[in-house]
Design an enzyme around this catalytic site. Structure first.
Site: not given
Length: 571
Positions: A125, A175
């Protein structure tokens, strides 16, 4: 107080930092004054640490607004503009700004979030191959694989962005790299850039060749580009020009690098340059290019460009020398170093009185001009009034199109770092957010954001930031109800077939401004324009003015594609 994890390394007492902490600490060490950005999932660990940081962050309303604002900041200060965006669409939304900064040589350090390393390549995503997308439009890019590498990467990024030929550097941070901790000795990181050694000091013998060429020239001209501004060499250019008496022509992006009021300033050259400037480039016997790219909008038909001239090219980027125009005297180095050496060597002043007299005569005989029409507000007059009301002291940012060319023609610049525009890429939507960055770069300056009615609508959401911060930007819309430059080309080269260039409807820009809490005015006459500008410039906060100008007004002079600079129309 330095952010850090309260944890010690068992093997040596080293401090542990998360990747986000490494990043923010490194930005502080670079004395970053402002960050433009927009949060999202992949950068939430960074924004979480930013919450308690002393770093100043501007939440723009679109990522493209963030990067154009950073460009405006960089253009005024000369320091890298800093941007943070999230992965996927956040990163792809800055592609236009990266390309714009790359071709116009603006220093940026852009931090993009990325999905976690464990899912890179799985179409996770909001995943995008940011390195692959941005490699052709950045000076360098990185993807972080160890959090403890961030101090070195940030230091290298700022150095690369601002040294040599300036440009954008992108740092992609997965991340998990922002969350994971790494050990640090808190020592200054060492850069590792063995293949990056920009040449700043020019070769003495090449400078000597140029000095000798100047001494023997009869029709020399200096073409001054943005490289003079990037090198902070405007004062040196003036000193050299006055020492040798050589006339100066500017590129679009070079405006302000030499005072427009100076008697040796001829004007802007190129597609919409003035007659004297283009004739100077066409008829010179020595062309000294200082920090310009020989862009096609400047040269016109290359086969007809400077046919009688010995070409000397001073540029910090060796790839630009000889790329478009054959160069007899190449000088690799910064404009500052090259001009310093030219002034020091102080060669014999050329005897060019006849040449300068001819250039002055051309300027007097063929000035920039337009036709006044009773009861019609002309866009050229709007720009002239802006110059009169601000005494030429404003920072001017523009969008792209007819209004951009009129601003370049009718708002003379006498100081460096007062002109912010998109040159090489020609990015509509650039004007308003770049004004935001320019105002933050110089809070005390009067900033004019000049846009057409088309380009203004591309990034108008940044009105929200301007209103929120009460930035005193004067927003000028040159409204001709059309994509003006497209319409002009369709008139001149496509038999008046105005295919999708005339707007059938528009928002009420005054009501739009009011919706953001910004005073707005609609102006249709010259008298209204004068009164409204007085009110706007006396207002502490932002003001929007919708100038309704003649739709079928064209930008002249103009050099059509395929023509030489001495084949101007509309002189």
């Amino acid at each position: 107080m330095t952010q850090k994890s309260v944890v010690a390394d068992r093997n040596g007492g080293k401090t542990h930092y998360s990747g986000a902490e490494f990043l923010l600490n490194a930005l502080k060490k670079e004395n970053v004054e402002v960050i433009f950005g927009y949060p999202g999932g992949s950068v939430l660990p960074i924004y979480d640490k930013l919450y308690s940081s002393e770093l100043f962050h501007i939440l723009t309303r679109h990522e493209q607004g963030a990067i154009h604002a950073a460009e405006g900041y960089a253009r005024i200060t000369g320091k890298p503009g800093v941007v943070i965006v999230t992965s996927g669409p956040g990163a792809t939304n800055i592609v236009t700004g990266l390309a714009d900064a790359m071709i116009d040589s603006l220093p940026l350090v852009v931090i993009s979030g990325q999905v976690a390393t464990s899912v890179i390549g799985s179409d996770a995503f909001q995943e995008a191959d940011v390195l692959g997308i941005t490699t052709p439009i950045t000076k360098h890019n990185y993807q972080v694989r160890k959090p403890e590498d961030l101090p070195r990467i940030i230091k290298e990024a700022f150095y690369i962005a601002s040294s040599g030929r300036p440009g954008p550097v992108l740092i992609d941070i997965p991340k998990d790299m922002a969350i994971l901790e790494g050990a640090s000795t808190d020592e200054e990181p060492e850069m590792d850039l063995p293949g990056y050694q920009p040449t700043t000091k020019p070769n003495y013998l090449q400078i000597r060749k140029l000095v000798e060429a100047v001494s023997g020239a009869k029709r020399p001209v200096i073409l001054a580009g943005a490289g003079v501004l990037h090198a902070k060499a405007s004062h040196l250019l003036k000193d050299y020009v006055e020492q040798q008496g050589i006339p100066v022509v500017h590129t679009l992006l070079g405006l302000g690098g030499f005072p427009a009021e100076h008697p040796l300033f001829i004007g802007m050259g190129g597609m919409h340059g003035c007659f004297a400037a283009n004739m100077a480039l066409s008829k010179c016997d020595l062309l000294i290019n200082i920090g310009a790219r020989f862009d096609d909008r400047l040269t016109g038909n290359l086969a007809k460009f400077a046919q009688h001239a010995t070409v000397a090219h001073i540029d910090i980027d060796p790839a630009e020398i000889g790329k478009n125009v054959p160069t007899k005297i190449p000088v690799v180095g910064s404009a500052k170093e090259a001009l310093t050496e030219l002034i020091t060597q102080n060669g014999k002043k050329p005897e060019i009185e006849e040449w300068t007299t001819q250039l002055t005569a051309w300027n007097e005989e063929f000035p920039l001009r337009y036709t006044h029409e009773e009861g019609v507000l002309k866009p050229q007059r709007v720009i002239q009034m802006l110059h009169e009301k601000t005494k030429g002291e404003a920072i001017v940012t523009t969008d792209v199109g007819q209004h951009q060319m009129w601003a370049a023609q009718y708002y003379p610049f006498n100081k460096p770092n007062s002109w912010v525009t998109s040159g090489g890429l020609g990015t509509m939507g650039f004007g308003l957010p770049s004004a935001l960055g320019a105002q933050l770069a110089n809070p005390k300056a009067t900033v004019l954001s000049i846009s057409g009615d088309g380009g203004f609508q591309m990034c108008l959401q940044e009105l929200s930031v301007i209103a929120e911060m009460n930035l005193p930007i004067k927003i000028i819309i040159v409204n001709n109800g059309a994509l003006g430059m497209v319409r002009q080309w369709q008139e001149l080269f496509h038999d008046n077939r105005f295919s999708h260039s005339i707007f059938q409807s528009h928002p009420d820009f005054v009501k739009l401004a009011d919706a953001y809490g910004i005073p707005g005015y609609k102006v249709t006459t010259e008298e209204e324009a004068s009164n409204c500008l007085d009110v706007a410039l006396a207002t502490d906060g932002p003001v929007l003015i919708d100038f309704r100008v003649k739709q079928k007004e064209n930008v002249f002079p103009m050099v059509a594609q395929g023509k030489g600079l001495d084949e101007m129309e509309g002189v």
